[in-house]
Every structure is written in C-alpha cells, then in structure tokens.
Motif scaffolding. Structure first.
Motif, PDB file in Angstrom:
ATOM      1  N   ASN A 507       0.842  -1.205   0.000  1.00 30.36           N
ATOM      2  CA  ASN A 507       0.000   0.000   0.000  1.00 30.36           C
ATOM      3  C   ASN A 507       0.871   1.247   0.000  1.00 30.36           C
ATOM      4  OD1 ASN A 507      -0.171  -1.117   3.159  1.00 30.36           O
ATOM      5  ND2 ASN A 507       0.276   1.086   3.024  1.00 30.36           N
ATOM      6  N   PRO A 508       0.315   2.376  -0.468  1.00 29.61           N
ATOM      7  CA  PRO A 508       1.095   3.625  -0.469  1.00 29.61           C
ATOM      8  C   PRO A 508       1.311   4.144   0.943  1.00 29.61           C
ATOM      9  CG  PRO A 508      -1.150   4.041  -1.210  1.00 29.61           C
ATOM     10  CD  PRO A 508      -1.013   2.551  -1.081  1.00 29.61           C
ATOM     11  N   LYS A 509       2.308   5.027   1.087  1.00 30.54           N
ATOM     12  CA  LYS A 509       2.666   5.578   2.387  1.00 30.54           C
ATOM     13  C   LYS A 509       2.981   7.061   2.246  1.00 30.54           C
ATOM     14  CE  LYS A 509       6.923   5.390   3.600  1.00 30.54           C
ATOM     15  NZ  LYS A 509       8.263   5.005   4.104  1.00 30.54           N
ATOM     16  N   LYS A 510       3.092   7.738   3.356  1.00 25.88           N
ATOM     17  CA  LYS A 510       3.531   9.131   3.323  1.00 25.88           C
ATOM     18  C   LYS A 510       5.004   9.171   2.955  1.00 25.88           C
ATOM     19  CE  LYS A 510       4.737   9.445   8.246  1.00 25.88           C
ATOM     20  NZ  LYS A 510       4.475  10.150   9.522  1.00 25.88           N
ATOM     21  N   LEU A 511       5.456  10.306   2.414  1.00 26.47           N
ATOM     22  CA  LEU A 511       6.814  10.386   1.898  1.00 26.47           C
ATOM     23  C   LEU A 511       7.556  11.598   2.412  1.00 26.47           C
ATOM     24  CD1 LEU A 511       6.351   9.459  -1.878  1.00 26.47           C
ATOM     25  CD2 LEU A 511       7.243   8.007  -0.051  1.00 26.47           C
ATOM     26  N   THR A 512       8.857  11.415   2.605  1.00 29.50           N
ATOM     27  CA  THR A 512       9.808  12.501   2.785  1.00 29.50           C
ATOM     28  C   THR A 512      10.957  12.214   1.821  1.00 29.50           C
ATOM     29  OG1 THR A 512      11.099  11.353   4.482  1.00 29.50           O
ATOM     30  CG2 THR A 512       9.222  12.694   5.245  1.00 29.50           C
ATOM     31  N   ALA A 513      11.858  13.181   1.650  1.00 23.96           N
ATOM     32  CA  ALA A 513      12.987  12.963   0.739  1.00 23.96           C
ATOM     33  C   ALA A 513      13.819  11.772   1.191  1.00 23.96           C
ATOM     34  CB  ALA A 513      13.847  14.220   0.662  1.00 23.96           C
ATOM     35  N   GLN A 514      14.030  11.647   2.494  1.00 25.14           N
ATOM     36  CA  GLN A 514      14.823  10.533   3.025  1.00 25.14           C
ATOM     37  C   GLN A 514      14.126   9.203   2.790  1.00 25.14           C
ATOM     38  OE1 GLN A 514      17.786  10.731   4.086  1.00 25.14           O
ATOM     39  NE2 GLN A 514      18.273   9.124   5.561  1.00 25.14           N
ATOM     40  N   GLU A 515      12.822   9.168   3.012  1.00 27.06           N
ATOM     41  CA  GLU A 515      12.069   7.929   2.829  1.00 27.06           C
ATOM     42  C   GLU A 515      12.007   7.522   1.361  1.00 27.06           C
ATOM     43  OE1 GLU A 515       8.837   7.968   6.468  1.00 27.06           O
ATOM     44  OE2 GLU A 515       8.523   9.286   4.760  1.00 27.06           O
ATOM     45  N   SER A 516      12.078   8.505   0.467  1.00 30.11           N
ATOM     46  CA  SER A 516      11.964   8.191  -0.957  1.00 30.11           C
ATOM     47  C   SER A 516      13.111   7.330  -1.462  1.00 30.11           C
ATOM     48  CB  SER A 516      11.882   9.480  -1.784  1.00 30.11           C
ATOM     49  OG  SER A 516      10.620  10.080  -1.636  1.00 30.11           O
ATOM     50  N   ILE A 517      14.293   7.496  -0.893  1.00 35.25           N
ATOM     51  CA  ILE A 517      15.429   6.711  -1.368  1.00 35.25           C
ATOM     52  C   ILE A 517      15.543   5.383  -0.623  1.00 35.25           C
ATOM     53  CG2 ILE A 517      16.741   8.694  -2.167  1.00 35.25           C
ATOM     54  CD1 ILE A 517      18.411   8.510   0.384  1.00 35.25           C
ATOM     55  N   THR A 518      14.618   5.133   0.295  1.00 39.60           N
ATOM     56  CA  THR A 518      14.609   3.834   0.971  1.00 39.60           C
ATOM     57  C   THR A 518      13.345   3.061   0.594  1.00 39.60           C
ATOM     58  OG1 THR A 518      13.659   4.897   2.944  1.00 39.60           O
ATOM     59  CG2 THR A 518      16.041   4.608   2.884  1.00 39.60           C
ATOM     60  N   ASN A 519      12.197   3.536   1.089  1.00 41.11           N
ATOM     61  CA  ASN A 519      10.924   2.857   0.786  1.00 41.11           C
ATOM     62  C   ASN A 519       9.987   3.853   0.147  1.00 41.11           C
ATOM     63  OD1 ASN A 519      11.543   0.336   1.594  1.00 41.11           O
ATOM     64  ND2 ASN A 519      10.236   0.288   3.381  1.00 41.11           N
ATOM     65  N   ASP A 520       9.961   3.850  -1.169  1.00 48.48           N
ATOM     66  CA  ASP A 520       9.195   4.858  -1.892  1.00 48.48           C
ATOM     67  C   ASP A 520       7.956   4.235  -2.535  1.00 48.48           C
ATOM     68  OD1 ASP A 520       9.433   7.766  -3.081  1.00 48.48           O
ATOM     69  OD2 ASP A 520       8.793   6.465  -4.718  1.00 48.48           O
ATOM     70  N   ASN A 521       6.927   5.064  -2.741  1.00 51.11           N
ATOM     71  CA  ASN A 521       5.700   4.577  -3.371  1.00 51.11           C
ATOM     72  C   ASN A 521       5.939   4.100  -4.801  1.00 51.11           C
ATOM     73  OD1 ASN A 521       4.019   4.976  -1.166  1.00 51.11           O
ATOM     74  ND2 ASN A 521       3.566   7.084  -1.704  1.00 51.11           N
ATOM     75  N   TYR A 522       6.915   4.693  -5.473  1.00 47.71           N
ATOM     76  CA  TYR A 522       7.243   4.230  -6.825  1.00 47.71           C
ATOM     77  C   TYR A 522       7.765   2.793  -6.780  1.00 47.71           C
ATOM     78  CZ  TYR A 522      10.013   3.571 -11.060  1.00 47.71           C
ATOM     79  OH  TYR A 522      10.569   3.053 -12.206  1.00 47.71           O
ATOM     80  N   TYR A 523       8.680   2.524  -5.840  1.00 50.24           N
ATOM     81  CA  TYR A 523       9.173   1.161  -5.674  1.00 50.24           C
ATOM     82  C   TYR A 523       8.026   0.221  -5.312  1.00 50.24           C
ATOM     83  CZ  TYR A 523      13.847   3.321  -5.287  1.00 50.24           C
ATOM     84  OH  TYR A 523      15.003   4.024  -5.515  1.00 50.24           O
ATOM     85  N   PHE A 524       7.179   0.650  -4.379  1.00 48.95           N
ATOM     86  CA  PHE A 524       6.069  -0.194  -3.929  1.00 48.95           C
ATOM     87  C   PHE A 524       5.103  -0.496  -5.072  1.00 48.95           C
ATOM     88  CE2 PHE A 524       6.364   1.471   0.716  1.00 48.95           C
ATOM     89  CZ  PHE A 524       7.434   0.626   0.945  1.00 48.95           C
ATOM     90  N   PHE A 525       4.812   0.516  -5.883  1.00 45.13           N
ATOM     91  CA  PHE A 525       3.842   0.358  -6.959  1.00 45.13           C
ATOM     92  C   PHE A 525       4.290  -0.699  -7.960  1.00 45.13           C
ATOM     93  CE2 PHE A 525       2.125   1.671 -11.144  1.00 45.13           C
ATOM     94  CZ  PHE A 525       0.768   1.540 -10.865  1.00 45.13           C
ATOM     95  N   ARG A 526       5.563  -0.657  -8.331  1.00 48.35           N
ATOM     96  CA  ARG A 526       6.067  -1.625  -9.307  1.00 48.35           C
ATOM     97  C   ARG A 526       6.130  -3.027  -8.717  1.00 48.35           C
ATOM     98  NH1 ARG A 526      11.352  -0.463 -11.619  1.00 48.35           N
ATOM     99  NH2 ARG A 526      10.642  -1.534 -13.496  1.00 48.35           N
ATOM    100  N   ARG A 527       6.503  -3.132  -7.443  1.00 46.63           N
ATOM    101  CA  ARG A 527       6.538  -4.446  -6.813  1.00 46.63           C
ATOM    102  C   ARG A 527       5.138  -4.991  -6.572  1.00 46.63           C
ATOM    103  NH1 ARG A 527      10.673  -1.939  -6.860  1.00 46.63           N
ATOM    104  NH2 ARG A 527      12.794  -2.742  -6.599  1.00 46.63           N
ATOM    105  N   ASP A 528       4.174  -4.092  -6.400  1.00 47.91           N
ATOM    106  CA  ASP A 528       2.790  -4.521  -6.262  1.00 47.91           C
ATOM    107  C   ASP A 528       2.316  -5.191  -7.559  1.00 47.91           C
ATOM    108  OD1 ASP A 528       0.251  -4.365  -4.590  1.00 47.91           O
ATOM    109  OD2 ASP A 528      -0.424  -3.371  -6.409  1.00 47.91           O
TER     110      ASP A 528
END
Length: 589
Positions: A507-528
């Motif tokens: 599922n999607p999550k809230k984002l910060t710049a730091q979180e984007s390079i670790t667990n990002d919604n873009y990564y999650f979306f493709r793995r979904d």
C-alpha cells in the motif's frame, strides 16, 4: 699414476654416459639441449626482445585502443543482487518487462529544476461524457492531465508518478482511478462511477519523471544502501559485522548464511576473532547514502512530491442513479477500447464494497468475529503490516488470549488461543532482508519453509504479506522471494486443497525525501504489480490493500489506520465465512 687417473676418469665418464642413456633416451637429450640453447638465446637478446614486444604492443594499442585498454578491476564477489535460479530466468525476464516504466528524461549533475515537472503549473480537465449528457452510476469518467515544468512549459515526455482518486467526503466514499501514460506529458485518468450523488476528482503528482530517473539510478548503483548487522558471541568475546543480501568480498572474507532449502542468499562479513557459527542476532543497521543537495530538490513535499494538481475548470460532477429500461440496465458508457477502469472496490459510508464478486460482510463485534473463526487455525506470515491484523484480532476478541512466548515485541513469533472456541492464531515475521530491532537468528524463518511445515486443510487459513522491506533492492530480489513463496503455496495446496490462502498486497505511504530513497511509493507500486502477476494463476485470494488505502480519505501510512484495518479484516473474514448462498463466490479463485 697420472695415466691411471686419466683412465679412471674416462672409465667413469663412459660408465656415467651409459647410465644416462639408459635413463634418458636420445630424443629427451636432444630436447634438453634445445631448451638450454633457447634459454641462453633469450638471455642474450632479452633487451632487444623486450623492446620489440613493447613496440609491437604500442602499435596495437594505437590501432585497437578498445581491445588493449585494461578494464578496471571489479571487486571479487560470490553473490549478486540480480541472481535468480536458472529455471526462473525466462519468467523473471517476462516480469521485468511487464513492469517496465515509461522512459524518463536524464538528470545530469547540473540539471535545471525549471525543466522538471511541477504540480502548481500542471492541471487536469474533466472530459465530457462519451455520448454527451449526464453521468450515471456505472459510467466511466475520463480526466485529462497535463504536466508542465516550473516555467509552465508543457512536458514532452511521460514517466511521472500520478495518483487519481474520486471521492465524496460527506458520504465517506472513494474509488481509485487508473492512470494511462501517453508518453508526451499528457495522461488520462479513468474512474468507475459506483455511487449516486456528488463526486470530486483529486489528482496528485507523487513524483516527477526526473525523480523517477533518480530513484531508478539509486536502486541500480546503490542496492546496498540499507545495511544490516549481526552480533557474534563466544563467551565474553563479541563482534558486530555488516550483513546483506550480497556483499562485495572474496569468499574467505564472508560468512555464507544462504538458506539451504530455499536458496535465499544472505551474507555477513566474517568476524576477525570468532567463527561464522557464533552468530546470534540480526538487526537493522542503517542507511549509508544521501542524495545531493541539488537532487534533493526533486523531492519537495507539496511542490513536486505528493503535491496536488489543480483543476482547469470544474472538479466535481453529479452522478445520477443507474438507468433501467424494461428491467434491463442501460449498457455502461465508455470511450476508447472497452472498459478501462476495473477497480477492486470502493468505499461507501466508510465501508468497503468489493467489485470482484466477493460479498463483504461486516464483523462489528467480538461475537461475530469468534463465530466466524470458531474451530479455525490462522497462520499469519510477513512484515509488520500483517502483524497489524494479529494485533487487531487480539484487541477485538477478548477471549483470544495471547501467549507470552518471550519473543521480541515487534517481530514475534506470536501465538494466541481462544480455548472455548478452538481458535488458534499465530504470527511470524519473514526472513531477511528485515529492517527490525534486535532479534535472535533462530527466529529468522523464511515463509516458504514455514509453509512446508503446515498440514493445512479446510480449517486452516494462511495469510501472507511480504513487500515493505524489499523496495531498496533490485526487483530480482523481490521476484526471487515471491517465486520461492509461490512454489511453497502450490505444494501446500496440492497436499491440502481445502486450505485458504490470502495474499496481502502493498500500500502507499507518506513520503519525505529521506524515505523516498529507501521505501518509496514508486518502488512499492512496481513491486505490487509483480506480486499480482506472480500469483495470478494460483488459487489464492488477493486482498487489495493498495486500493483500500489509496481510496480512503485518511492520509497514506505504511501502517494503515484502524478504519482501514477494520475493512481489511472484514474482507478476510468474508472469504473465510461467506454469506449463506455465496459459497460459490468463496470458492472462486
């Protein structure tokens, strides 16, 4: 005396020569002489010979520089982040092509932010209904999205990450729209219209296409930016070392903890004093990568990351009741090639309404929960988003008592029992990579191995949620894990066909710049997308946590809030205990 000595010498030489000829035939003697003269010749002409070779190599280098030029030495390694089983290679390649993202623009070190996607200069427009007139329940709504840069100039390429949602806050209603990329800076969002009344369009720029370029590059160049630690102990001697899916070092410097049953790789640097067998704990180590100040500008929340796109005109429509003519429903109005929007469901009055044929029941009290789960065994495997379900059941079923297994609070394993109703619920986290506090390595179990120990049957429910800890790695790591789990699920269903298996998506999550390079919604979306494709042909139920989170009015969170969790549990229990007369739906794939 002198003549006698000479005679003795000649006699000795003659005798020695005879013995030598016996031991070494003539042909070997000639070979020995040839080699001797060759060595003497090289020694004598060594300077000229060396000069000649250097001169020759220099000429060749001028003619064929690409061939002669030495490549930089690569670090020795016994592993790869991209390795898969040989028999899985064709499917892996298919899956990688299946999730291919549209081409995104390059982002050089001196890129200009003004040329990148900007939410404030972008817009969306509600397109007229196909055939004209009003919208009705069951119709499809199309919205044109135009992405511009910081100067207001239209983008000429695609690849932006966009979320689209249709909602009515007063009705606690919401449904996810499907976004189609035209690869030229324009997009179409398509919505299914499931409720009567007002519906408001919401479009969000999650990431610019330039940010996607950076995210892809980071995952390719820094797959080990997240690292882990293990503690080794023997008596009073302790050592802590880094661990990961793969480590760049020669074999003699590594401890290889690859699982012997699944082949899932895991390595730690070898401690200096202790042996590999002295490993006792696993834990998250940290992040060893930061974006440059310039590239950080591509991840500004509310500007070009998780930023709302304004409407160019009306952003609300009114949906009329579904028309009926002679008791037959009027065909769905749609444009383009057939039905474009096929959501898994939608919210209405805060309750999830499935559109996949499942009749979702509400289990609003402990009695309803206990009656459904009576005589059942639930095994939950996965990350903390599955642990939430265990915690929900414990909190809402007073007679379901949690055993104190003295296990870590966040990773388990956990077990709960309702003795009167014969209900057993267990939870176990998945194996590494796992970003977790300190836990014993004896509790690092792979889901596939756990499934192979399950008896299964009509009273057994398996719930699997493995996704949140795989975003920082190349997709092969996640594909390999899911294929391993799928094989174990197939084995389980073969020996116990009555077992119900439910797969939770990400599922999607809230984002910060730091979180984007670790667990990002873009990564999650493709793995979904990978997860759905891998389990598509397996007899499992899919719980669409992605749409259930995105369609809801509450902010995105990697751990969805209680109202969403409650709806998820209702869907799970509706699969376990379908309404009377809906057994056919329950047995559907």
């Amino acid at each position: 005396m002198e003549n006698k000595t000479k005679g003795q010498i000649q006699s000795s030489l003659l005798l020695g020569g005879q013995n030598l000829r016996k031991r070494f035939p003539l042909k070997y003697g000639l070979l020995f002489l040839f080699l001797t003269f060759l060595i003497l010749w090289i020694m004598f002409y060594s300077v000229n010979f060396t000069d000649h070779m250097i001169s020759t190599l220099t000429e060749l280098k001028k003619k064929f520089p690409a061939i002669i030029q030495q490549r930089p030495a690569e670090p020795t390694s016994v592993c790869s982040f991209h390795s898969v089983l040989p028999e899985d290679i064709p499917e892996v390649e298919f899956l990688k092509n299946y999730i291919t993202w549209p081409e995104t623009p390059p982002v050089p070190s001196n890129f200009s932010l003004n040329e990148t996607s900007h939410s404030a200069h972008s817009s969306f427009t509600i397109l007229p209904r196909n055939g004209g007139g009003s919208w009705y329940v069951g119709d499809q709504l199309e919205v044109l999205i135009k992405i511009n840069d910081f100067k207001g100039r239209p983008k000429k390429s695609g690849g932006d990450v966009l979320f689209a949602r249709l909602h009515n806050r007063a009705l606690s209603a919401g449904v996810v729209g499907k976004v189609f990329d035209h690869h030229n800076g324009s997009y179409i969002a398509v919505f299914y219209l499931p409720w009567e009344g007002s519906a408001q369009v919401e479009v969000t720029l999650v990431h610019s296409s330039e940010a996607v370029t950076v995210l892809e590059r980071v995952n390719l160049e820094k797959p080990d930016r997240i690292f882990f630690r293990s503690l080794f102990r023997l008596g009073s001697v302790t050592e802590s070392v880094h661990c990961n899916v793969c480590l760049k070092a020669p074999p003699e410097q590594l401890c290889n903890f690859t699982d012997i049953l699944t082949g899932e790789p895991w390595f730690c640097y070898k401690p200096k004093q202790l042996k590999c067998e002295h490993r006792i704990t696993h834990s998250f180590g940290g992040l060893k990568f930061e974006l440059s100040f310039t590239k950080n500008k591509l991840f500004q929340r509310g500007v070009n990351m998780k930023a709302a796109i304004r409407s160019k005109g009306p952003f609300t429509i009114t949906v009329l009741p579904k028309l009926k003519v002679l008791s037959e429903t009027v065909p769905v109005h749609m444009s383009g090639e057939g039905v474009k929007a096929r959501p898994a469901g939608y919210y209405y009055q805060g309750v999830w309404q499935a559109l996949d044929g499942t009749t979702v029941r509400e289990f609003n009290n402990a009695t309803a929960l206990s009656q459904c789960l009576k005589g059942k065994v639930l095994h939950l495997y996965g990350d903390s988003t599955v642990r939430q379900w265990f915690e929900f059941l414990i909190a809402n079923m007073p007679d379901l008592k949690k055993f104190d297994l003295k296990s870590p609070r966040k990773t388990g394993p956990f077990m709960a029992l309702d003795y009167a109703n014969n209900i057993l619920v267990t939870y176990r986290t998945h194996g590494p990579p796992l970003r977790a506090p300190l836990l014993p390595v004896s509790q690092l179990h792979f889901v596939a191995n756990e499934l192979d120990s399950v008896v299964g049957g009509n009273t057994t429910i398996i719930i699997i949620g493995v996704w949140a800890h795989f975003g920082t790695f190349p997709v092969e790591v996640y594909i390999r894990r899911l294929l391993t789990i799928r094989r174990a699920v197939v084995r389980l269903l073969t020996r116990a066909p009555g077992t119900l298996v439910i797969i939770r998506t990400g599922n999607p999550k809230k984002l910060t710049a730091q979180e984007s390079i670790t667990n990002d919604n873009y990564y999650f979306f493709r793995r979904d997308k990978l997860l759905r494709a891998i389990f598509k042909e397996v007899n499992v139920r899919l719980l669409d946590a992605w749409e259930m989170t995105q369609a809801h009015y509450l902010p995105h969170n990697i751990h969805p809030p209680p109202p969403i969790i409650k709806n998820m549990i209702d869907v799970v229990l509706s699969h376990i205990c379908p309404p009377v007369g809906n057994l056919k739906d329950a047995s559907k794939k």
